[in-house]
Design a protein around this motif. Structure first.
Motif, PDB file in Angstrom:
ATOM      1  N   GLU A 138     -33.193 -10.715   7.435  1.00 36.06           N
ATOM      2  CA  GLU A 138     -33.912 -10.061   6.339  1.00 36.06           C
ATOM      3  C   GLU A 138     -33.162 -10.067   5.015  1.00 36.06           C
ATOM      4  O   GLU A 138     -33.515  -9.352   4.074  1.00 36.06           O
ATOM      5  N   MET A 139     -32.106 -10.877   4.901  1.00 32.23           N
ATOM      6  CA  MET A 139     -31.350 -10.976   3.661  1.00 32.23           C
ATOM      7  C   MET A 139     -31.308 -12.416   3.188  1.00 32.23           C
ATOM      8  O   MET A 139     -31.353 -13.349   4.000  1.00 32.23           O
ATOM      9  N   VAL A 140     -31.202 -12.598   1.874  1.00 31.43           N
ATOM     10  CA  VAL A 140     -31.042 -13.927   1.292  1.00 31.43           C
ATOM     11  C   VAL A 140     -29.550 -14.226   1.188  1.00 31.43           C
ATOM     12  O   VAL A 140     -28.789 -13.433   0.628  1.00 31.43           O
ATOM     13  N   TRP A 141     -29.160 -15.376   1.749  1.00 29.21           N
ATOM     14  CA  TRP A 141     -27.762 -15.812   1.733  1.00 29.21           C
ATOM     15  C   TRP A 141     -27.664 -17.116   0.955  1.00 29.21           C
ATOM     16  O   TRP A 141     -28.554 -17.960   1.025  1.00 29.21           O
ATOM     17  N   ILE A 142     -26.558 -17.283   0.228  1.00 28.82           N
ATOM     18  CA  ILE A 142     -26.310 -18.552  -0.447  1.00 28.82           C
ATOM     19  C   ILE A 142     -24.936 -19.063  -0.039  1.00 28.82           C
ATOM     20  O   ILE A 142     -24.053 -18.301   0.368  1.00 28.82           O
ATOM     21  N   PHE A 143     -24.766 -20.379  -0.181  1.00 30.69           N
ATOM     22  CA  PHE A 143     -23.513 -21.036   0.199  1.00 30.69           C
ATOM     23  C   PHE A 143     -22.893 -21.673  -1.035  1.00 30.69           C
ATOM     24  O   PHE A 143     -23.423 -22.649  -1.570  1.00 30.69           O
ATOM     25  N   PRO A 144     -21.769 -21.122  -1.533  1.00 27.83           N
ATOM     26  CA  PRO A 144     -21.180 -21.612  -2.786  1.00 27.83           C
ATOM     27  C   PRO A 144     -20.223 -22.784  -2.620  1.00 27.83           C
ATOM     28  O   PRO A 144     -19.683 -23.285  -3.601  1.00 27.83           O
ATOM     29  N   GLY A 145     -20.005 -23.234  -1.368  1.00 28.05           N
ATOM     30  CA  GLY A 145     -18.955 -24.221  -1.114  1.00 28.05           C
ATOM     31  C   GLY A 145     -19.379 -25.666  -1.144  1.00 28.05           C
ATOM     32  O   GLY A 145     -18.659 -26.528  -0.635  1.00 28.05           O
ATOM     33  N   GLY A 146     -20.538 -25.970  -1.723  1.00 30.08           N
ATOM     34  CA  GLY A 146     -20.974 -27.357  -1.788  1.00 30.08           C
ATOM     35  C   GLY A 146     -22.446 -27.485  -1.488  1.00 30.08           C
ATOM     36  O   GLY A 146     -23.191 -26.500  -1.481  1.00 30.08           O
ATOM     37  N   GLY A 147     -22.866 -28.701  -1.200  1.00 35.61           N
ATOM     38  CA  GLY A 147     -24.267 -28.976  -0.938  1.00 35.61           C
ATOM     39  C   GLY A 147     -24.667 -28.723   0.494  1.00 35.61           C
ATOM     40  O   GLY A 147     -23.938 -28.104   1.284  1.00 35.61           O
ATOM     41  N   LEU A 148     -25.823 -29.233   0.858  1.00 33.33           N
ATOM     42  CA  LEU A 148     -26.388 -28.995   2.184  1.00 33.33           C
ATOM     43  C   LEU A 148     -25.498 -29.552   3.288  1.00 33.33           C
ATOM     44  O   LEU A 148     -25.358 -28.932   4.351  1.00 33.33           O
ATOM     45  N   GLU A 149     -24.881 -30.683   3.052  1.00 34.37           N
ATOM     46  CA  GLU A 149     -24.017 -31.290   4.075  1.00 34.37           C
ATOM     47  C   GLU A 149     -22.846 -30.375   4.418  1.00 34.37           C
ATOM     48  O   GLU A 149     -22.522 -30.170   5.590  1.00 34.37           O
ATOM     49  N   GLN A 150     -22.209 -29.818   3.399  1.00 35.57           N
ATOM     50  CA  GLN A 150     -21.090 -28.900   3.646  1.00 35.57           C
ATOM     51  C   GLN A 150     -21.580 -27.604   4.297  1.00 35.57           C
ATOM     52  O   GLN A 150     -20.899 -27.043   5.149  1.00 35.57           O
TER      53      GLN A 150
END
Length: 570
Positions: A138-150
């Motif tokens: 139920e939370m929105v998460w983002i990944f700051p360490g690169g693109g989809l592959e990473q």
């Protein structure tokens, strides 16, 4: 991956990587549909959006997307723009549009030949930067360490097991932005010893340790050392309170006993285990678990988003076995938790000056000592990106004084922060810019009203609370109008009494009739006025819960409650 998990009593944190983790930035329910919203992580702004498609029949398809909140054209914020009908981010400045999943520039309105855009821009400078995003628990998460592959290679977002189990659900979810460094907030949540004094709540004592009920601390390194977690356990019995009760019983004829749920008078096998788990770098779960099964009927989860140096986004939820028909309005929980959070947040602000000041001092000392050695040899500039630079900043080891049996967990969390803070993106630069301990101490502390400003920190970013405030304002306005109606009728009737003839207008007749009706019911009119006044008063009182409230008077009143829990002996 079990083969990639190692349990130990001591971890070195050598390989921990902040950029290899997902971060929660907003509750999915708080993210408006098809509208860009700005969030901040590690002092970097991102734009997130929930794309909702209505082309799939009665069941709408939802997808969250995110990008760096910067248009490559002239660096304006994409969060100030909009989502197009096709779901692209469009900058409000000149209308450049970007694919929300890839960041690819799709349209520049001022360029007629769209194909020429790609041909002339071989370095792809016109493209924005897309960031992997997802909804998890139920939370929105983002990944700051690169693109989809990473992102696919990185550890998945940490989970609260109970949320995914049958029969459990999130009872209430809270969000608040604090002008408090996320490291200090993490330490505060995992410190149950402060509960009796800062919050005057006995429940915290269940998680405190003592010589009779020591704290056991276990650590795990995960994902090849890039992840780390630590769990503390102790018997859920009176620890700090036990000594206070013994002192009180010396001076009373009848024995004072703790609350039933705190009592030690239980069979050894029935005593729950107070468990706190920190999944670095952002999730804390607390629960009293069955010593045999590890199960619990109620858990509290805290997600701390590291917004940047000196700030954080606090999100929490109560998770329990609650019948589906029992649904408590979300804002009721918000009123309670805001009062609770206010009790120690200003304390953390007073602490923060010292902690960040010491951290700045140590970073500057390191820079000076190594200016002719490592930094010079490796051509390192602390004013630039230093995510590759690993140094130990022993703020907590040198500056804190750990004494309590409960602080075994605090000491390990402190060691983790000391060892890894130099790896936090943009941290060293911002810490260096503080100018050292003396300069930080000379700066003025922000006021209590700023630190505890509920409206900007919570109400404005929570649609449920904002709706309550709007309703309260409307109720107060309506009550004023309704209370004035009887008086208005009498004024109009008096002013038009000489016009009441056979040919008088229908409006005048209605006014006269209403005046006659009201004249025969003075008690009813008085009750109407009183009822409107009470309703307006209650609406006003509720509205104030969503603004700055915890003044010094409230603090002093809370301090007066401490002797009822803790016997003063010195």
């Amino acid at each position: 991956d079990e083969s990639n998990t190692k349990t130990s009593s001591i971890s070195t944190f050598e390989k921990f990587d902040y950029l290899s983790h997902w971060y929660p930035v907003i509750w999915a329910r708080d993210l408006p549909s098809n509208r860009p919203t700005q969030v901040t992580l590690f002092d970097v702004n991102y734009v997130v959006a929930k794309r909702v498609s209505e082309d799939s029949g009665p069941k709408k398809q939802e997808e969250v997307v995110a990008m760096l909140d910067r248009c490559p054209h002239r660096s304006a914020a994409l969060s100030e723009g909009r989502l197009t009908a096709q779901g692209s981010f469009q900058c409000a400045y000149h209308g450049w549009s970007f694919d929300a999943l890839t960041g690819r520039c799709l349209d520049i309105p001022q360029v007629e030949n769209k194909r020429s855009i790609r041909i002339s821009d071989k370095k792809k400078r016109i493209d924005g930067t897309a960031v992997p995003a997802m909804v998890h628990q139920e939370m929105v998460w983002i990944f700051p360490g690169g693109g989809l592959e990473q992102a696919l290679k990185a550890p998945p977002p940490p989970s609260v097991p109970e949320i995914d189990e049958d029969g459990y659900r999130i009872v209430s979810s809270v969000v608040r932005d604090f002008p408090i460094d996320w490291t200090i907030l993490l330490e505060n949540i995992m410190d149950p010893d402060h509960g009796l004094f800062a919050h005057q709540v006995e429940y915290f004592d269940l998680y405190s340790a003592s010589s009779e009920s020591p704290q056991d601390v276990r650590e795990e390194t995960r994902h090849g050392g890039k992840g780390w977690s630590v769990t503390s356990t102790t018997k859920a019995v009176n620890s700090i309170l036990e000594g206070s009760l013994q002192e009180k019983n010396k001076n009373t004829e009848s024995e004072i006993k703790p609350n039933t749920f705190l009592s030690k008078e239980r069979k050894e096998d029935d005593i729950p285990v107070a468990t706190t788990t920190f999944d670095a770098p952002n999730l804390i779960t607390m629960a009293r678990r069955n010593p045999g099964t590890g199960k619990t009927s109620f858990a509290i989860a805290f997600w701390i988003c590291p917004s940047g140096t000196g700030k954080s986004r606090f999100m929490s939820a109560n998770v329990g076995k609650v019948p589906n028909f029992l649904k408590i309005p979300r804002w009721i929980g918000h009123v309670a938790i805001m009062n609770f959070l206010d009790q120690d947040t200003f304390l953390l602000a007073t602490q923060q000056k010292h902690v960040l000041g010491k951290e700045s001092e140590l970073v500057l000392q390191y820079q000076k000592l190594n200016s002719q050695n490592e930094i010079k040899e490796r051509n390192i500039n602390l004013s630039e990106d230093t995510s590759h630079l690993k140094i130990n900043i022993p703020v907590r080891r040198k500056f804190y004084v750990y004494q309590s049996p409960t602080e075994r967990l605090s000491a390990r969390v402190g060691a983790f922060l000391d060892a890894t803070l130099s790896l936090v993106p943009n941290r060293l630069k911002s810490i260096q810019n503080l100018g050292g301990y003396e300069q930080v101490m000379q700066s003025s502390l922000i006021s209590r009203s700023q630190v505890l400003d509920r409206f900007t920190q919570h109400t404005q970013i929570c649609p449920d609370s904002m709706e309550v405030v709007k309703n309260c304002i409307q109720i107060q306005s309506a009550c004023k109008v309704l209370a004035a109606l009887p008086l208005l009728v009498k004024v109009l009737a008096f002013g038009n009494s000489n016009m009441v003839t056979a040919t008088a207008s229908l409006l005048h007749r209605c006014i006269i009739n209403c005046n006659g009706f009201l004249a025969k019911r003075p008690v009813g009119i008085m009750g109407f006025w009183i009822g409107a006044a009470i309703l307006s008063f209650l609406a006003n009182k509720l509205e104030k819960e969503f603004y700055y409230k915890y003044t010094n008077d409230y603090r002093e009143n809370d301090m007066d409650k401490i002797p009822s829990l803790w016997k003063d002996t010195v």
